[in-house]
Scaffold this active site. Sequence first.
Site, PDB file in Angstrom:
ATOM      1  N   ASP A   1       0.223  -1.468   6.058  1.00 57.90           N
ATOM      2  CA  ASP A   1      -0.667  -0.862   6.225  1.00 57.90           C
ATOM      3  C   ASP A   1      -0.014   0.638   6.071  1.00 57.90           C
ATOM      4  O   ASP A   1       0.672   1.149   6.813  1.00 57.90           O
ATOM      5  CB  ASP A   1      -1.379  -1.157   7.577  1.00 57.90           C
ATOM      6  CG  ASP A   1      -2.746  -0.149   7.845  1.00 57.90           C
ATOM      7  OD1 ASP A   1      -2.980   0.728   6.866  1.00 57.90           O
ATOM      8  OD2 ASP A   1      -3.242  -0.476   8.617  1.00 57.90           O
TER       9      ASP A   1
ATOM     10  N   SER B   1      -9.291   0.879  12.338  1.00 63.06           N
ATOM     11  CA  SER B   1      -8.733   2.217  12.125  1.00 63.06           C
ATOM     12  C   SER B   1      -9.192   3.178  13.265  1.00 63.06           C
ATOM     13  O   SER B   1      -8.739   3.085  14.266  1.00 63.06           O
ATOM     14  CB  SER B   1      -9.331   2.604  10.736  1.00 63.06           C
ATOM     15  OG  SER B   1      -8.522   3.448  10.205  1.00 63.06           O
TER      16      SER B   1
ATOM     17  N   HIS C   1      -4.168  -2.327   5.106  1.00 62.93           N
ATOM     18  CA  HIS C   1      -5.166  -1.631   5.949  1.00 62.93           C
ATOM     19  C   HIS C   1      -6.686  -2.559   5.860  1.00 62.93           C
ATOM     20  O   HIS C   1      -7.387  -2.747   6.955  1.00 62.93           O
ATOM     21  CB  HIS C   1      -5.580   0.049   5.713  1.00 62.93           C
ATOM     22  CG  HIS C   1      -6.366   0.633   6.812  1.00 62.93           C
ATOM     23  ND1 HIS C   1      -5.518   0.613   7.976  1.00 62.93           N
ATOM     24  CD2 HIS C   1      -7.557   1.064   7.007  1.00 62.93           C
ATOM     25  CE1 HIS C   1      -6.373   1.394   8.733  1.00 62.93           C
ATOM     26  NE2 HIS C   1      -7.682   1.725   8.257  1.00 62.93           N
TER      27      HIS C   1
END
Length: 686
Positions: free
Chosen positions: A624, A539, A659
């Site tokens: 995501d 991320s 995610h």
Amino acid sequence: MSSFPIASKRPHEITQHGHTRMDHYYWMRDKNDPETMKHLRAESDYLEELMQHTKPLQEKLFQEMKARIKEDDSTVPEKRGGYFYYERHEEGKQYPIFCRRHGSLDAAEEVLLDQNELAEGKTFCSVGAFSISTDGNKLAYSVDFGGREIYTLHIKDLKSGELYPEAIENTSGSAYEHGGVEWANDNETVFYTTLDEAQRPHKLFSHKVGTDAAQDKLIVHEDDETYFLFMFKTRDDAYIMTYHYSTTTREMRFLPADHPAESMRVIQPRIQGLEYFAAHHNGKFFIVHNDNAKNFKLSVTTVDQPEKENWREVIPHRADVLVDGVDTFEDFIVVTERKGGLKQLRISGSDGLENVHYVHFPEPAYNVYLEANPEFKTDLLRFKYSSLITPNSVIDYHIATGEWELKKEDEIPSGYDRTQYVSERIHATASDGTQVPISIVYKKGLKKDGSNPALLYGYGSYGATIDATFSSNRFSLLDRGFVFAIGHIRGGSDMGRGWYEDGKMKNKRNTFTDFIACAEHLIKDGFTSPQKLAIMGGSAGGLLVGACVTMRPDLFKAVICKVPFVDVVTTMNDPSIPLTTLEYDQWGNPEDKEYYEYMLSYSPYDNIRAAEYPHMLITTGLNDPRVAYWEPAKFAAKLREMKTDDNLIMLYTNYDSGHAGASGRYDFLKEVAQDYAFLIDKLAVK
């Protein structure tokens, strides 16, 4: 070996502040364009071919990691009202089973929710909310089957086992923790939050069980698109609280849980730059805040007069201690602090001032966090403790005596001897002279001759800290001679609020140069060498490793970018993307020329140049909502276009997740096994 997929180039000009960028892969944003999915599938086929020779190793790694978890296992039961609640796993099953026992641990087990049954026929399953009514007779839970973190709320009658007819869609939740739904004390009213078009939680509703959700009452609408709306119930069941969150400002509101029809009151109306969090205690609010306190302090006020002018100081501001949070219990107060990069727990009497003492932790680097502790009236504090070499341990801390009562230490069935490993805390010197902590672990007897493979991990954003926590999976690397290190770089709050502020906005490049300094320190001290060093982040940590690899591609042999935020300027120019508007105060608003130019100076996608790059494994989830799949896909395509070496760029897409990656525990381990096999293969580990 077949050639890598070549993405078609379609010129797309983006002009801003008189500067034009050409993005040839902008078209990948369109999931409905058949070429998009065709290209992603080609990437998957290429990855499969290149990793085929590692399949036996992946299977071996998977079996090793699975052997380190107790497949038939249970969490430590947690008392709430007249019940003991726990989750358990069964061998061969991907998901937990949520259970309880009434009155004592010897009572008959009641299964509240079997996530394995929910997941039947599904490739992804995440339970978001999990909330029991005050009387224990109803369960509100939410589920997401797509990985987009858009949840559907259901209500179950625990007496009959039947679901109520309503299913409320588009509710907010998280793939990482349970929350987002709370009960009023009438056991008939449920509070929940919903999402706007950019998936921002923005509205709080109340719902009467058994009624049409279309008739639900809107309680709060957070219409400022730079704020997220969260909600929770106080530990003493007195209030439903809302938490309005922006990067630099906070606001909280409350209504009595006994009177769910009442309107919400504001504790302190938002003031730009004022951040605060309030916990209720017997008619008072204990408030952690940053009013004239960069590292935050603790104050107290009454529920009747909650505004800032009535806040009375309890713990003053200290330059060397960050006040991170407060939890209230009937007879004591717990303040979570951070000093010298490490968490500490401050215990006091219920006034916050008397009988102050700190919990002592036995290792130089560790992680600790409070468990849910749902009981307000208790003389125990439950927390989870671990370190790089100490397995996750659930501790009941006796407030009166300071005794640690070990309730459970995670069992490693395949055997584990912590005395065979060394954990240290060392420091690297950043380019501006700042001392950056590094937590490091390796197998005893390691020679510091530069020949060891090493994995350096980091994050460095949002003020989040990556503490030295235990992972049984990691020993598949350590037992093969790896050094594992965490760089506690600026952008986190490890060393206080200043540490965070020195790694955001126009100081963001410090995050990357700190991480590079950590890598150079590991090399200088003989832990590894550039030919044996890998870096990994996910991320915003994917931004970290992406930026470092475009700044110093010579320093690393292999890189894992997981769900990486790498197309910074383009994403921050698109307010329709989740998180964008919230994060103008994190990265800057590119409508401002100075911020545009600064972000452009480090955005990994925009800084790919003709150079030799390390082997790279880039991962994404097709659904995501936090970092869209096209950022990793574009990054891989442009790297291949520009690089001048024969090293491999591979893209892994999980077509069923978001995610957080795969939702099932075994599926998740298979993704870890693939990551580790890539590292072992590219670092030429035997």
